[in-house]
Design an enzyme around this catalytic site. Structure first.
Site, mmCIF file in Angstrom:
data_model
loop_
_atom_site.group_PDB
_atom_site.id
_atom_site.type_symbol
_atom_site.label_atom_id
_atom_site.label_comp_id
_atom_site.label_asym_id
_atom_site.label_seq_id
_atom_site.Cartn_x
_atom_site.Cartn_y
_atom_site.Cartn_z
ATOM 1 N N HIS A 31 -7.088 63.255 -8.681
ATOM 2 C CA HIS A 31 -6.195 64.425 -8.542
ATOM 3 C C HIS A 31 -4.757 63.937 -8.413
ATOM 4 O O HIS A 31 -4.350 63.444 -7.354
ATOM 5 C CB HIS A 31 -6.575 65.278 -7.335
ATOM 6 C CG HIS A 31 -5.765 66.549 -7.255
ATOM 7 N ND1 HIS A 31 -6.173 67.737 -7.818
ATOM 8 C CD2 HIS A 31 -4.560 66.814 -6.695
ATOM 9 C CE1 HIS A 31 -5.262 68.677 -7.602
ATOM 10 N NE2 HIS A 31 -4.265 68.140 -6.916
ATOM 11 N N HIS A 33 -0.613 64.451 -10.583
ATOM 12 C CA HIS A 33 0.142 65.287 -11.516
ATOM 13 C C HIS A 33 1.189 64.467 -12.257
ATOM 14 O O HIS A 33 1.605 63.400 -11.788
ATOM 15 C CB HIS A 33 0.874 66.400 -10.764
ATOM 16 C CG HIS A 33 0.024 67.201 -9.840
ATOM 17 N ND1 HIS A 33 -0.883 68.130 -10.277
ATOM 18 C CD2 HIS A 33 -0.054 67.228 -8.477
ATOM 19 C CE1 HIS A 33 -1.477 68.699 -9.239
ATOM 20 N NE2 HIS A 33 -1.001 68.154 -8.129
ATOM 21 N N THR A 77 1.110 74.277 -11.263
ATOM 22 C CA THR A 77 1.624 75.607 -11.588
ATOM 23 C C THR A 77 3.064 75.575 -12.092
ATOM 24 O O THR A 77 3.459 76.471 -12.829
ATOM 25 C CB THR A 77 1.556 76.517 -10.361
ATOM 26 O OG1 THR A 77 2.234 75.876 -9.269
ATOM 27 C CG2 THR A 77 0.125 76.804 -9.983
ATOM 28 N N ARG A 130 1.043 81.571 -2.814
ATOM 29 C CA ARG A 130 2.431 81.104 -2.858
ATOM 30 C C ARG A 130 2.727 80.353 -4.167
ATOM 31 O O ARG A 130 3.876 80.063 -4.466
ATOM 32 C CB ARG A 130 2.734 80.216 -1.639
ATOM 33 C CG ARG A 130 2.026 78.901 -1.650
ATOM 34 C CD ARG A 130 2.199 78.093 -0.394
ATOM 35 N NE ARG A 130 1.106 77.153 -0.294
ATOM 36 C CZ ARG A 130 1.017 76.008 -0.966
ATOM 37 N NH1 ARG A 130 1.991 75.640 -1.762
ATOM 38 N NH2 ARG A 130 -0.041 75.234 -0.831
ATOM 39 N N HIS A 181 -9.386 70.118 -2.624
ATOM 40 C CA HIS A 181 -9.040 69.866 -1.217
ATOM 41 C C HIS A 181 -9.964 70.609 -0.229
ATOM 42 O O HIS A 181 -9.493 71.226 0.739
ATOM 43 C CB HIS A 181 -7.582 70.233 -0.964
ATOM 44 C CG HIS A 181 -6.649 69.856 -2.082
ATOM 45 N ND1 HIS A 181 -6.865 68.771 -2.913
ATOM 46 C CD2 HIS A 181 -5.498 70.432 -2.533
ATOM 47 C CE1 HIS A 181 -5.876 68.699 -3.810
ATOM 48 N NE2 HIS A 181 -5.055 69.682 -3.606
ATOM 49 N N ASP A 257 -3.093 63.079 -5.097
ATOM 50 C CA ASP A 257 -2.222 64.265 -5.208
ATOM 51 C C ASP A 257 -0.760 63.880 -5.451
ATOM 52 O O ASP A 257 0.143 64.692 -5.263
ATOM 53 C CB ASP A 257 -2.328 65.185 -3.986
ATOM 54 C CG ASP A 257 -1.687 66.546 -4.241
ATOM 55 O OD1 ASP A 257 -1.727 66.999 -5.401
ATOM 56 O OD2 ASP A 257 -1.127 67.130 -3.304
HETATM 57 C C1 0GY Z 1 -1.777 70.327 -5.277
HETATM 58 C C2 0GY Z 1 -1.228 71.286 -4.376
HETATM 59 C C3 0GY Z 1 -0.223 72.173 -4.547
HETATM 60 C C4 0GY Z 1 0.367 72.569 -5.790
HETATM 61 C C5 0GY Z 1 -0.280 72.753 -6.940
HETATM 62 O O1 0GY Z 1 -0.462 73.536 -9.090
HETATM 63 C C6 0GY Z 1 0.296 73.371 -8.138
HETATM 64 O O2 0GY Z 1 1.467 73.716 -8.146
HETATM 65 O O3 0GY Z 1 -1.520 72.376 -7.076
HETATM 66 C C7 0GY Z 1 0.228 72.848 -3.333
HETATM 67 O O4 0GY Z 1 1.402 73.269 -3.262
HETATM 68 O O5 0GY Z 1 -0.588 73.007 -2.383
HETATM 69 O O6 0GY Z 1 -2.994 70.216 -5.410
HETATM 70 O O7 0GY Z 1 -1.020 69.623 -5.915
#
Ligand code: 0GY
Length: 302
Positions: A31, A33, A77, A130, A181, A257
């Site tokens: 996990h 990004h 997101t 959020r 998570h 993460d």
């Molecule tokens: C994560 C957690 C977050 C954000 C996102 O897609 C996302 O923007 O997953 C968060 O803000 O908890 O898993 O990266």
């Protein structure tokens, strides 16, 4: 290792420590990004936050520094359903990264096949208020059935209080379902409290449900400071992750993460996060399943 600093957001740890815990050969960071860089891969107009840039090169540097062999890159997101940064990272990885995308119902079959070729093996449905405006459930169901035909799975992200309302929807999904998570438990409510019991029951009753036992830095109330006698950070998350790993050893994944979007209080040291793993997966057998066998089974079947 030097990371370029970014402006306007809490930066990820620029010089993460080298973990003491030696990851098993072939370990997968399941996990993480990539964000932008925004001048090449712009952030989505509908995003709820603007992250710091976090490039594929920086991710691969971190992978090597920590001792991982592979990455699973998850669409966040802030990139909406524009998967270009994700696809570019997977394609540039020399086969060492696979991904989880975000799509809407207007995605064509040809586009899905193209994503598959790039290394995408799942889609993510996000129910965290959020972060996103929700996609209607009938649209998600339609997407789920289409990606099921490709052998993909669905990653779901939600807050623990929302599990009762989402239970039936999740139960009807036709694929493997991976929960981000641990469903974000409130760790002050206890590992035997009703809320976490419900999550354990959810996994017990649905053999297609897996969990990422990631993000102690998001879930912890005690935080990153080690205290005397309990010399490691995020220790209040240990009973939760350990219970899930020991109860469902063949259905758990772990990830850093990185680059830790939306953390406001502190930025974790990714090396410290890796050193957290053996507190929750105490045997070599559990570590091998968590870090190698399970992610390989889910993401590198073909
Ligand atoms: C994560 C957690 C977050 C954000 C996102 O897609 C996302 O923007 O997953 C968060 O803000 O908890 O898993 O990266």
């Amino acid at each position: 290792m030097k990371f370029q600093k970014s402006l306007g957001w809490l930066d990820w740890c620029p010089e993460p420590s080298r973990p003491v815990f030696r990851l098993p050969d072939g370990a997968v960071d399941a996990h993480c990004h990539v964000f932008g860089p925004g001048d090449i891969f712009p952030y989505a107009p509908e995003r709820k936050y603007t992250p710091c840039d976090a490039s594929k090169e920086q991710l691969f540097t971190l992978r090597d520094h920590l001792g991982f062999a592979r990455n699973i890159i998850v669409q966040a997101t802030c990139h909406g359903t524009d998967n270009r940064a994700l696809v570019d990272a997977c394609r540039s990885s020399g086969g060492r990264a696979r991904g989880v995308a975000s799509v809407r119902r207007n995605v064509t079959d040809a586009e899905l096949r193209e994503l598959h070729t790039a290394g995408i093996r799942g889609v993510r449905f996000n129910f965290v208020r959020r972060l996103v405006d929700f996609t209607p459930k009938d649209e998600l169901q339609e997407i789920a059935h289409r990606v099921a035909e490709l052998g993909w799975h669905i990653v779901v992200y939600f807050e623990s209080v929302d599990l009762p309302e989402l239970w039936d929807f999740f139960s009807g999904l036709p694929t493997t379902v991976v929960v981000d998570h641990m469903g974000r438990p409130d760790v002050t409510k206890g590992v035997d409290g009703g809320e976490f019991e419900l999550f354990v029951r959810f996994m017990r009753e649905h053999e297609n449900v897996w969990s990422k036992v990631s993000c102690p830095e998001r879930l912890s109330v005690v935080g990153p400071r080690a205290v005397k006698g309990e010399a490691f950070p995020y220790r209040d998350v240990v009973p939760f992750a350990r219970r899930i790993i020991e109860t469902f050893p063949d259905r758990v994944l772990w990830g850093t993460d990185w680059p830790h979007p939306n953390l406001k209080d502190h930025m974790p040291d990714d090396g410290v996060l890796v050193d957290f793993i053996p507190h929750t997966a105490p045997t070599q057998e559990l570590q091998q399943k968590l870090l190698v066998d399970n992610p390989m089974r889910l993401y590198w079947r073909d």
